[in-house]
Design an enzyme around this catalytic site. Structure first.
Site, short mmCIF file in Angstrom:
data_model
loop_
_atom_site.label_atom_id
_atom_site.label_comp_id
_atom_site.label_asym_id
_atom_site.label_seq_id
_atom_site.Cartn_x
_atom_site.Cartn_y
_atom_site.Cartn_z
N ASP A 25 -4.94 11.92 -7.20
CA ASP A 25 -3.65 11.35 -6.80
C ASP A 25 -2.85 12.49 -6.20
O ASP A 25 -2.34 13.35 -6.91
CB ASP A 25 -2.96 10.75 -8.03
CG ASP A 25 -1.55 10.25 -7.72
OD1 ASP A 25 -1.12 10.33 -6.54
OD2 ASP A 25 -0.87 9.78 -8.64
N LYS A 87 4.31 15.84 1.23
CA LYS A 87 3.72 14.56 1.62
C LYS A 87 4.61 13.79 2.59
O LYS A 87 4.12 13.01 3.41
CB LYS A 87 3.51 13.74 0.34
CG LYS A 87 2.66 12.49 0.49
CD LYS A 87 2.40 11.90 -0.88
CE LYS A 87 1.65 10.60 -0.82
NZ LYS A 87 1.40 10.08 -2.19
N GLU A 184 -2.77 3.57 -3.24
CA GLU A 184 -2.29 3.87 -4.59
C GLU A 184 -2.10 2.63 -5.47
O GLU A 184 -2.59 2.61 -6.60
CB GLU A 184 -1.01 4.71 -4.51
CG GLU A 184 -1.32 6.15 -4.12
CD GLU A 184 -0.14 6.91 -3.55
OE1 GLU A 184 0.99 6.40 -3.60
OE2 GLU A 184 -0.36 8.02 -3.02
N ASP A 206 5.08 0.08 -6.91
CA ASP A 206 4.78 1.51 -6.97
C ASP A 206 5.87 2.32 -6.28
O ASP A 206 5.90 2.41 -5.05
CB ASP A 206 3.41 1.75 -6.31
CG ASP A 206 2.99 3.22 -6.33
OD1 ASP A 206 3.77 4.08 -6.77
OD2 ASP A 206 1.87 3.50 -5.87
#
Lengths: 622, 177
Positions: A25, A87, A184, A206
């Site tokens: 992850d 990210k 994800e 999420d």
């Protein structure tokens, strides 16, 4: 790779041979690595027993690189060289980066993707991410005691192609073989669904550090079918910190601070946010470089009210996803919460109100994604056991299309199509005697090409001259199970063809990657040559062994001449593997792979037919 | 040995070739087929096998999407019967139908401009029930008293409704963002 023995589809041919595979992850704030041990998914801890690696990379003046907690502690003393939340910049140009004014970095607007100027020169977000991945790879290899066969790396479902490609490039730089980029929320659903033997339609909400995803999935007898996915690739927990930070500046009536002050105040804001998940109020106390002091207290209600519009912003994608799935909120059996930001009580309340039920929080929202990714990695590496009979059917998050006249985007494959998928569309020439046609492949939901993301351009040449509108040009889009697109165009009367495998213009070029790899290995001192030879030899041995298996099992599918040819290629591969010339082994591998292509297809069909046996096999003719 | 995409999907999904469809059987068979052919079940195999699995899985997905949606299924039935529905070019519809379409369209655009989400959702439900009536007609024209020409015209009407449905979806999406 090898032409392995075909047993039950999806089962390992050699059950005793366990391949080391991990799920990673790669998060905005924290990253984790997990693997399946004795059928159970576990996170791998660092030497201090911690699973979470802060996604922070610090570049030192002496050429060293520090990753994780130690780097994080340096962020207020060395903000420019200490990269957090990288990210957010993956696959992004300068104009796409939000809140750029409150980051302490010195951005360079390189073509395609931003770079960050550090004491070690400009760094691409891909390189920074690669440092995080490399750290996790080393952790996994030390813990598992061997080299990894491959990794599944998770990405936000709503990442576009450029962001996905950038992630893949980072993995390549970190020396990881990517088995799959997995969405994800889907990873979370796998972990949740397999642990709870869930059936029915679930929503996965999420909210990560920098991205928001919503996925609607149906779980039926071990099949995870993604019905729809939506999200916002630039909305996450960081935005809540930022809102609180702005509120603090406002309350304390201070000027926009220096890079160091900014980092300090942001860090205090984040701590206050986290505290508010358990406490009804939290202090924000911070001494600035100027000697001024910020001394504030924020209450839970105040925080909820200043961030309310962020929470509401997540509900629009939720509605869209439900509509795309053809469902209503009350059709959802359970809501799985993922990502550290879902710990905020007002987020949980908003979700509970929307769905009319309390969300499920029985799995650690920080770990659930990595745990699910590990299960998928295990299955893709061929390690699954007989009782792990599950399958994932995922979708593409964004529509894929072509530019047509007037700068409009025409959708060829709509968003939320189950992959793999192929779709063909016919076009024609618009001028008399036109012999070439240009294609521009785009991704996104907007009508204008300029609002979509450009993925690739290619040209079809050699169209025989005809009057306008007479040529029939068939354009085929194929998206494979990895979500990767290839596009082919063919003029139907003459058969002239052109095709392109899409590598988005926002990714790095192969040359850039090669250059980064080289400098990376120079620095790390890895012995690349020896490693490459070992890998080729292992691959060669595997293919040779599998081919022998296949010949023994299904030799009757081959004409004697074809068999003889394969045996010849097999002998050449054996000889090459015995030597130490990487190029020769590679050549022999490719030759045998090519030479067994028809044989492999015939065996695959035979295997699928017999797996479907009892059903009318003659109707399954292909 | 290439996969023929026009091969009968009904046979692949073990269903009778008709408009009315056993949805549960279709879904069950879909999952069963994907369990066998999906590339993930063959991910550890070499390229050639994986490519074959990709072709199979693509075809199974295409078949499922074609059979599960009423409009796609109806068009596919016409296609199998060799009836050219002239769907893109033949837009000659009855004046009453066209008038009705214009009224729908105006209602959608008014609700959109007024930002009236409830009204759009109400229109959505009304449209859905109108579509159901057309789908019932199709069932009769395909399965009970086969009349493919009439079916082709009804399919064209259904296409109008589908387009409208998309417009409502887009209006709702636009209001939300």
């Amino acid at each position: 790779m090898a032409l392995l023995q075909l047993s039950e589809p999806g089962m390992s041919a050699e059950p005793h041979q366990h391949r080391l595979a991990v799920g990673i992850d790669l998060g905005t704030t924290n990253s984790l690595v997990a693997t399946v041990r004795n059928g159970i998914s576990v996170c791998l801890n660092d030497a201090d027993g911690r699973a979470m690696l802060p996604s922070v990379v610090r570049y030192l003046a002496d050429g060293g690189v520090v990753v994780g907690r130690e780097a994080m502690q340096a962020q207020s003393i060395d903000p420019r060289n200490t990269i957090t939340s990288v990210k957010r910049f993956m696959g992004r140009g300068l104009k796409d980066v939000t809140h750029i004014e409150s980051t302490p970095y010195d951005f360079v607007d390189a073509p395609g993707m931003v770079r960050l100027r550090t004491v070690q020169g400009p760094k691409s977000p891909v390189e920074v991410s690669a440092e995080i991945l490399k750290n996790l790879r080393q952790r996994a290899e030390a813990s598992l005691g061997g080299e990894l066969t491959g990794a599944v790396i998770t990405v936000p479902a709503y990442f576009d192609d450029a962001q996905r490609q950038a992630t893949k490039d980072a993995a390549g730089l970190a020396g990881l073989n990517v088995l799959r980029l997995l969405n994800e929320p889907t990873a979370a659903a796998i972990a949740y669904g397999l642990d709870n033997a869930a059936e029915g339609v679930y929503a996965v909400y999420d909210l990560g550090g920098g991205t928001f995803d919503i996925s609607i999935l149906r779980l039926t007898r071990g099949v995870f079918e993604v019905l729809a996915t939506n999200g916002d690739a630039a909305l996450g927990g960081d935005d809540f910190d930022h809102r609180l930070f702005c509120w603090s500046l406002d309350q304390a009536r201070i000027q926009p601070p220096s890079a160091q002050d900014l980092r300090r105040l942001l860090a205090r804001s984040r701590e206050a946010k986290e505290l508010l998940s358990h406490a009804s109020e939290a202090p924000i106390v911070c001494k600035l470089g100027s000697g001024e002091e910020v001394n504030l207290t924020v209450g839970r209600d105040e925080f909820a009210s200043i961030t309310d519009n962020l929470v509401r912003k997540t509900l629009a994608p939720v509605r869209k996803a439900l509509r795309d799935a053809g469902l209503r909120a009350e059709d959802i059996k359970g809501v799985v919460m993922v990502g550290g930001a879902t710990r905020m009580p007002h987020v949980q309340k908003a979700v509970a109100d929307f769905f009319g039920q309390e969300p499920l929080t029985n799995l650690d929202p920080d770990k659930v994604v990595a745990l699910g990714a590990a299960k998928q990695a295990n299955a893709l590496a061929g390690n699954r056991s007989a009782d792990e009979d599950w399958l994932l059917l995922d979708v593409i998050p964004l529509s894929l299309g072509l530019e047509t006249m007037g700068g409009l985007a025409e959708k060829v494959i709509p968003r939320n199509s189950t992959i793999p998928v192929a779709r063909a569309q016919e076009f024609t020439t618009y001028k008399d005697g036109q012999t070439a046609m240009a294609f521009h492949v785009v991704q996104g939901e907007r009508e204008l090409v300029s609002d979509c993301r450009s993925l690739a351009r290619f040209e079809l040449r050699g169209i025989p001259p005809m009057v306008a509108g007479a040529a029939r040009i068939r354009v085929t889009f194929q998206v494979d199970a990895d979500g990767l697109l290839s596009v082919a165009a063919r003029e139907m009367s003459s058969g002239v063809e052109a095709s392109v495998t899409v590598k988005p213009s926002y990714g790095l070029t192969d040359d850039e990657i090669a250059e980064m790899l080289k400098s990376g290995f120079d620095h790390a001192g890895d012995d690349m040559g020896a490693r490459a030879l070992r890998e080729q030899q292992v691959d060669g041995e595997r293919l040779a062994e599998a081919t022998r298996h296949a010949l023994a099992a299904d030799g009757e599918l081959l004409e004697p001449a074809a068999r003889e040819k394969i045996e010849g290629l097999l002998g050449e591969l054996d000889a090459a593997v015995a030597g130490s010339d990487v190029g020769k082994i590679k050549q022999a591998l490719t030759a045998l792979n090519r030479g067994t292509e028809d044989f492999a297809a015939a065996r695959m069909d035979k295997s699928i037919r017999s797996a479907l046996a009892g059903q009318k096999i003659d109707q399954l003719e292909v | 040995m290439s996969i023929d995409l026009h091969k009968d999907y009904f046979a692949l999904f073990e269903l009778p070739r008709s408009y009315r469809i056993d949805r549960e059987a279709l879904e069950r068979r879909y999952l069963q087929l994907q369990q066998q052919v999906h590339p993930d079940r063959h991910a550890h195999l070499p390229d050639a096998e994986r490519r074959r699995a990709l072709q199979w899985a693509t075809r199974v997905n295409e078949g499922f999407q074609t059979l599960r949606r009423s409009l796609a299924r109806a068009r596919y039935l016409l296609d199998l019967a060799g009836v050219d529905a002239a769907l893109e070019t033949n837009t000659a519809m009855s004046p009453e139908f066209l008038m009705e379409q214009m009224e729908w369209r105006e209602a959608v655009s008014e609700a959109h401009q007024a930002g009236d989400v409830d009204e759009l959702e109400h229109l959505h439900r009304r449209l859905r029930s109108a579509a159901l009536t057309v789908e019932d007609e199709l069932a009769v024209l395909f399965d009970d008293r086969p009349d493919l020409d009439a079916a082709a015209e009804t399919v064209r009407r259904l296409m109008f409704l589908e387009k409208l449905d998309q417009e409502i979806d887009e209006a709702l999406a636009a209001l939300e963002s």
